[in-house]
Enzyme design. Structure first.
Site, PDB file in Angstrom:
ATOM      1  N   HIS A  37      -0.389  -6.368  -8.056  1.00 45.43           N
ATOM      2  CA  HIS A  37      -0.161  -5.422  -9.158  1.00 45.43           C
ATOM      3  C   HIS A  37       1.316  -5.438  -9.581  1.00 45.43           C
ATOM      4  O   HIS A  37       1.633  -5.402 -10.767  1.00 45.43           O
ATOM      5  CB  HIS A  37      -0.502  -3.985  -8.720  1.00 45.43           C
ATOM      6  CG  HIS A  37      -1.938  -3.780  -8.365  1.00 45.43           C
ATOM      7  ND1 HIS A  37      -2.346  -3.421  -7.109  1.00 45.43           N
ATOM      8  CD2 HIS A  37      -3.071  -3.875  -9.113  1.00 45.43           C
ATOM      9  CE1 HIS A  37      -3.655  -3.290  -7.082  1.00 45.43           C
ATOM     10  NE2 HIS A  37      -4.129  -3.575  -8.288  1.00 45.43           N
ATOM     11  N   SER A 186      -5.313  -9.133   0.261  1.00 43.04           N
ATOM     12  CA  SER A 186      -5.230  -8.181   1.377  1.00 43.04           C
ATOM     13  C   SER A 186      -6.229  -8.570   2.470  1.00 43.04           C
ATOM     14  O   SER A 186      -6.124  -8.137   3.606  1.00 43.04           O
ATOM     15  CB  SER A 186      -5.478  -6.757   0.886  1.00 43.04           C
ATOM     16  OG  SER A 186      -6.499  -6.762  -0.072  1.00 43.04           O
TER      17      SER A 186
END
Ligand code: PAF
Length: 281
Positions: A37, A186
């Site tokens: 992000h 992740s």
């Protein structure tokens, strides 16, 4: 940095910013921010004067077996990260603000959803397209930034923008990679040491396919066979899919022509990794 919770407050702010002649860059997210992000914000800062990030966990894009309630949320942490990245405004509506009454219309995505990860998530992209169209109308951005790690989502949004003539420029941002080529995710922390050493083979196999195409190979079945055999020889992962499709329409093709996406999903013991490249011939 401001946090704005209502559509009317955001509209006032955006109108004032636009009156000053500034451009608006938009980074839509569901929060729980990570480096992907932040890299979108960094890209937005290169092109736009005023950066809006939305943080909204959108119930419409969760299936019955995907727990909307359990999706991680941490505004305090997100606020810190967004501030460090120089976001100007976080738009943080609640579900009531976004869906004030039961919707009478939603977007139904007709094409490109029965491929890649969409196969196992029926209705997911209808929810994504509906909320993204609403967010575009609310934020009225000059440019909107999406990561190519989720290439199917980018394709759906590219088609949405074209179908509904949305006046926004779609900015497709590169996948962040580790030095050995592994796409950052992740989920990488769930790999065992051995699997972590094998995981870069996913990107190697994508790059090999690109080289083969550049050397003149046209047959998608031959290219896919080579990729599957490369992955089974070099990793212990289980191939979920290896696909080569037209992009952004995501149709199956037998011969390489125009813009195509080559995509892999590989299941390791505790992590399912996805990666893709697009190439225009
Ligand atoms: O990619 C996401 O985080 C979401 O799908 C998006 C684009 C913010 C829509 O809810």
């Amino acid at each position: 940095m401001q946090i704005v919770r209502t559509i009317s407050q955001l509209n006032n702010l955006i109108n004032a910013v636009k009156k000053e002649g500034k451009t608006v860059g938009f980074v839509p997210t569901m929060g729980y921010l990570h480096e992907g992000h932040i890299s979108l914000v960094e890209e937005a800062k290169k092109h736009d004067d005023f950066i809006v990030m939305s943080i909204f966990v959108n119930p419409l894009q969760f299936g019955p077996n995907e727990d909307f309630e359990l999706y991680p949320r941490d505004l305090k942490r997100d606020e810190k990260l967004a501030k460090m990245a120089n976001v100007d405004v976080i738009f943080y509506p609640d579900v009531q603000e976004m869906y004030q009454k039961d919707l009478t219309c939603t977007v139904h995505v007709q094409k490109g959803v029965n491929a890649l990860c969409g196969k196992s998530r029926p209705g997911h992209f209808d929810g994504v397209a509906t909320v993204v169209l609403k967010l575009f109308n609310i934020v009225q951005p000059t440019r909107a930034y999406f990561g190519m790690k989720d290439a199917q989502q980018v394709a759906v949004i590219e088609n949405l923008i074209a179908d509904f003539n949305v006046p926004v420029q779609l900015m497709k941002c590169k996948t962040l990679r580790e030095e050995d080529g592994l796409a950052r995710s992740s989920r990488n922390v769930y790999l065992t040491n051995v699997e972590r050493q094998q995981a870069p083979e996913i990107y190697r196999s994508l790059k090999q396919a690109v080289e083969n195409i550049e050397a003149g190979e046209k047959s998608t079945s031959k290219l896919k066979e080579e990729m599957i055999s490369h992955l089974s020889l070099t990793t212990t992962g289980e191939v979920d899919y290896v696909e080569i499709l037209s992009y952004p329409s995501l149709d199956e093709i037998s011969a390489i022509e125009g813009q195509v996406i080559i995509a892999i999903a590989l299941k390791f013991s505790k992590a399912r990794l996805i990666d893709n490249v697009t190439i225009t011939v």
